[in-house]
Scaffold this active site. Structure first.
Site, PDB file in Angstrom:
ATOM      1  N   GLY A  69       0.789  -1.226   0.000  1.00 42.07           N
ATOM      2  CA  GLY A  69       0.000   0.000   0.000  1.00 42.07           C
ATOM      3  C   GLY A  69       0.819   1.272   0.000  1.00 42.07           C
ATOM      4  O   GLY A  69       0.472   2.247  -0.676  1.00 42.07           O
ATOM      5  N   THR A  70       1.901   1.288   0.752  1.00 45.40           N
ATOM      6  CA  THR A  70       2.715   2.504   0.833  1.00 45.40           C
ATOM      7  C   THR A  70       3.318   2.859  -0.513  1.00 45.40           C
ATOM      8  O   THR A  70       3.217   4.004  -0.981  1.00 45.40           O
ATOM      9  CB  THR A  70       3.820   2.335   1.884  1.00 45.40           C
ATOM     10  OG1 THR A  70       3.220   2.287   3.188  1.00 45.40           O
ATOM     11  CG2 THR A  70       4.806   3.507   1.846  1.00 45.40           C
ATOM     12  N   GLN A 175      -7.981  -0.240   2.834  1.00 47.93           N
ATOM     13  CA  GLN A 175      -8.913  -0.770   3.838  1.00 47.93           C
ATOM     14  C   GLN A 175     -10.244  -1.203   3.213  1.00 47.93           C
ATOM     15  O   GLN A 175     -11.001  -1.959   3.816  1.00 47.93           O
ATOM     16  CB  GLN A 175      -9.180   0.271   4.930  1.00 47.93           C
ATOM     17  CG  GLN A 175      -7.983   0.591   5.801  1.00 47.93           C
ATOM     18  CD  GLN A 175      -7.589  -0.557   6.724  1.00 47.93           C
ATOM     19  OE1 GLN A 175      -8.286  -1.555   6.852  1.00 47.93           O
ATOM     20  NE2 GLN A 175      -6.452  -0.415   7.379  1.00 47.93           N
ATOM     21  N   SER A 195      -3.529  -3.277  -1.139  1.00 42.71           N
ATOM     22  CA  SER A 195      -2.488  -4.001  -0.415  1.00 42.71           C
ATOM     23  C   SER A 195      -2.932  -5.421  -0.144  1.00 42.71           C
ATOM     24  O   SER A 195      -4.102  -5.680   0.162  1.00 42.71           O
ATOM     25  CB  SER A 195      -2.164  -3.293   0.908  1.00 42.71           C
ATOM     26  OG  SER A 195      -1.148  -3.983   1.607  1.00 42.71           O
ATOM     27  N   SER A 196      -2.009  -6.356  -0.215  1.00 43.32           N
ATOM     28  CA  SER A 196      -2.312  -7.776  -0.080  1.00 43.32           C
ATOM     29  C   SER A 196      -2.610  -8.207   1.346  1.00 43.32           C
ATOM     30  O   SER A 196      -3.564  -8.948   1.599  1.00 43.32           O
ATOM     31  CB  SER A 196      -1.122  -8.586  -0.624  1.00 43.32           C
ATOM     32  OG  SER A 196      -1.193  -9.936  -0.258  1.00 43.32           O
ATOM     33  N   HIS A 197      -1.814  -7.761   2.309  1.00 45.96           N
ATOM     34  CA  HIS A 197      -1.918  -8.329   3.656  1.00 45.96           C
ATOM     35  C   HIS A 197      -3.136  -7.831   4.429  1.00 45.96           C
ATOM     36  O   HIS A 197      -3.420  -8.330   5.524  1.00 45.96           O
ATOM     37  CB  HIS A 197      -0.639  -8.072   4.458  1.00 45.96           C
ATOM     38  CG  HIS A 197      -0.438  -6.649   4.879  1.00 45.96           C
ATOM     39  ND1 HIS A 197      -0.668  -6.217   6.158  1.00 45.96           N
ATOM     40  CD2 HIS A 197       0.001  -5.577   4.184  1.00 45.96           C
ATOM     41  CE1 HIS A 197      -0.383  -4.920   6.236  1.00 45.96           C
ATOM     42  NE2 HIS A 197       0.019  -4.517   5.049  1.00 45.96           N
ATOM     43  N   THR A 233      12.750  -6.389  -9.110  1.00 41.60           N
ATOM     44  CA  THR A 233      12.118  -7.622  -9.559  1.00 41.60           C
ATOM     45  C   THR A 233      10.784  -7.810  -8.847  1.00 41.60           C
ATOM     46  O   THR A 233      10.697  -7.672  -7.629  1.00 41.60           O
ATOM     47  CB  THR A 233      13.031  -8.829  -9.270  1.00 41.60           C
ATOM     48  OG1 THR A 233      14.291  -8.611  -9.898  1.00 41.60           O
ATOM     49  CG2 THR A 233      12.421 -10.120  -9.778  1.00 41.60           C
ATOM     50  N   CYS A 320       1.278   1.982  11.005  1.00 43.05           N
ATOM     51  CA  CYS A 320       2.392   2.647  10.329  1.00 43.05           C
ATOM     52  C   CYS A 320       2.823   3.934  11.036  1.00 43.05           C
ATOM     53  O   CYS A 320       3.803   4.556  10.659  1.00 43.05           O
ATOM     54  CB  CYS A 320       2.023   2.948   8.888  1.00 43.05           C
ATOM     55  SG  CYS A 320       1.800   1.464   7.888  1.00 43.05           S
TER      56      CYS A 320
END
Length: 380
Positions: A69-70, A175, A195-197, A233, A320
């Site tokens: 996300g960041t 979110q 974001s994945s997590h 990568t 964060c």
């Protein structure tokens, strides 16, 4: 430990974890390499792009994978700001710290930033937002779902205003993914971040969408990967697992919404014995998984530590920025004082949260509040 901090991060799904492992072993080639292993990996990467784009209702051409996300917020905001001719950006006072950092960097490049306050109900002040628009305004960036109190911002109205004045609209949707039907809102945005997590995928993966209709300048395409949008990568195992987790959880959206609706009701019931000693913040949807709470006279850090000692993991806001010991940006944006904001705690549910967990949390918070009444003031 009973976990109530899903807004910070989620445990990885079993399916996503297995995919992560399988891809790590079987698709280890660099997606940009020209040999067969690289081609094999590159094909899987594009397959993931097509699947995720279809799941959220966007053109795959504008979807770029990132480290989370960041990075997505930094790339999205910078790219859209540089795509226009103006030097003025409008945001809110309650954005995620990564958005504030991205805006600070753009200030160093000569951009001016206007940050709009929230109303007492937890929504961006729309009158102030439209009033802030200038002839050189190029971008509005507003988080779709607030990560501290769970309010869902008026995306349709913000989009209408942006279209009216010819301004790009970016939204931090980290979110929101998996909690609302993204397909209803993605057509209203010029760019957004994921974001994945936050959706039961692995850490270290995310995505940014930039509408192909936006003419991105050459100076934002400086990387060697993702069509020049970023360097480094790509994390193919993480991207594959992220894509799978997104599919699984979005397909279960209605089930999860009903689950959160029930948990919120149970939480309010559990707090009835102390309802006059707490305040639940914002005008949130009945199925919001995030609940912001003020407990007057008790610092949030102290409440969090005492709850942790009793086996309940809660938080005091965004993970964060939590170690900066600063008051919640959301509460300050809503007009609360710094002292009031320091009494804030955040409860966030996940699909693994049970009714027994919520009942135990109610008992835990009551114990903490009762203990506070007999304990001298403690500064955390």
């Amino acid at each position: 430990m009973r976990y109530f901090d899903y807004a910070a991060t989620c445990p990885i799904d079993d399916t996503a974890l297995k995919i992560y492992q399988d891809v790590s072993q079987d698709y280890f080639g660099n997606t940009e390499s020209l040999h067969d292993e690289g081609t094999k990996a590159g094909t899987l990467l594009e397959h993931c792009r097509e699947i995720l784009a279809d799941t959220i209702g966007v053109d795959s051409e504008g979807l770029y994978f990132t480290s989370g996300g960041t990075e997505s917020n930094h790339l999205g905001i910078r790219s859209l700001a540089k795509a226009g001719e103006g030097k003025h950006i409008i945001s809110s006072q309650a954005e995620h710290s990564s958005v504030h950092h991205a805006l600070e960097m753009l200030e160093k490049d000569g951009f001016e930033i206007t940050k709009i306050p929230f109303t007492k109900e937890g929504f961006v002040d729309m009158y102030a937002l439209e009033k802030a628009i200038r002839n050189d305004s190029v971008l509005v960036t507003i988080q779709m779902m607030n990560g501290e109190i769970g309010t869902f911002q008026p995306i349709e109205e913000i989009s209408r205003i942006c279209r009216k004045y010819g301004i790009y609209f970016h939204s931090d949707c980290v979110q929101a993914l998996g909690k609302i039907d993204m397909k209803e809102y993605t057509p209203l945005l010029d760019g957004f971040s994921l974001s994945s997590h936050k959706i039961y995928g692995p850490k270290g993966a995310g995505a940014v969408y930039l509408s192909p209709s936006v003419p991105l300048p050459s100076d934002v395409r400086y990387g060697a990967h993702e069509k020049g949008i970023r360097s480094g990568t790509v994390n193919l195992p993480g991207i594959s697992a992220f894509t799978a987790a997104s599919q699984e959880n979005i397909h279960q959206l209605s089930v999860h919404q009903e689950h959160f609706r029930r948990l919120r009701h149970l939480f309010r019931q559990a707090l009835l014995p102390v309802h006059d000693r707490i305040k639940i913040l914002g005008k949130t949807a009945a199925d919001s998984a995030i609940i912001g709470v003020l407990i007057p006279g008790m610092e949030g850090q102290w409440t969090m530590l005492e709850a942790n000692r009793r086996g309940c993991a809660i938080s005091t806001g965004s993970a964060c920025s939590i170690h900066q010991q600063s008051p919640s940006k959301t509460l300050l944006a809503m007009g609360y004082s710094k002292e009031e904001a320091k009494t804030f705690i955040r409860i966030s549910f996940g699909k693994h949260t049970t009714a027994d967990d919520v009942a135990a949390l109610g008992v835990c918070l009551k114990e903490v509040m009762d203990a506070r009444q007999t304990t001298p003031s403690v500064k955390v």
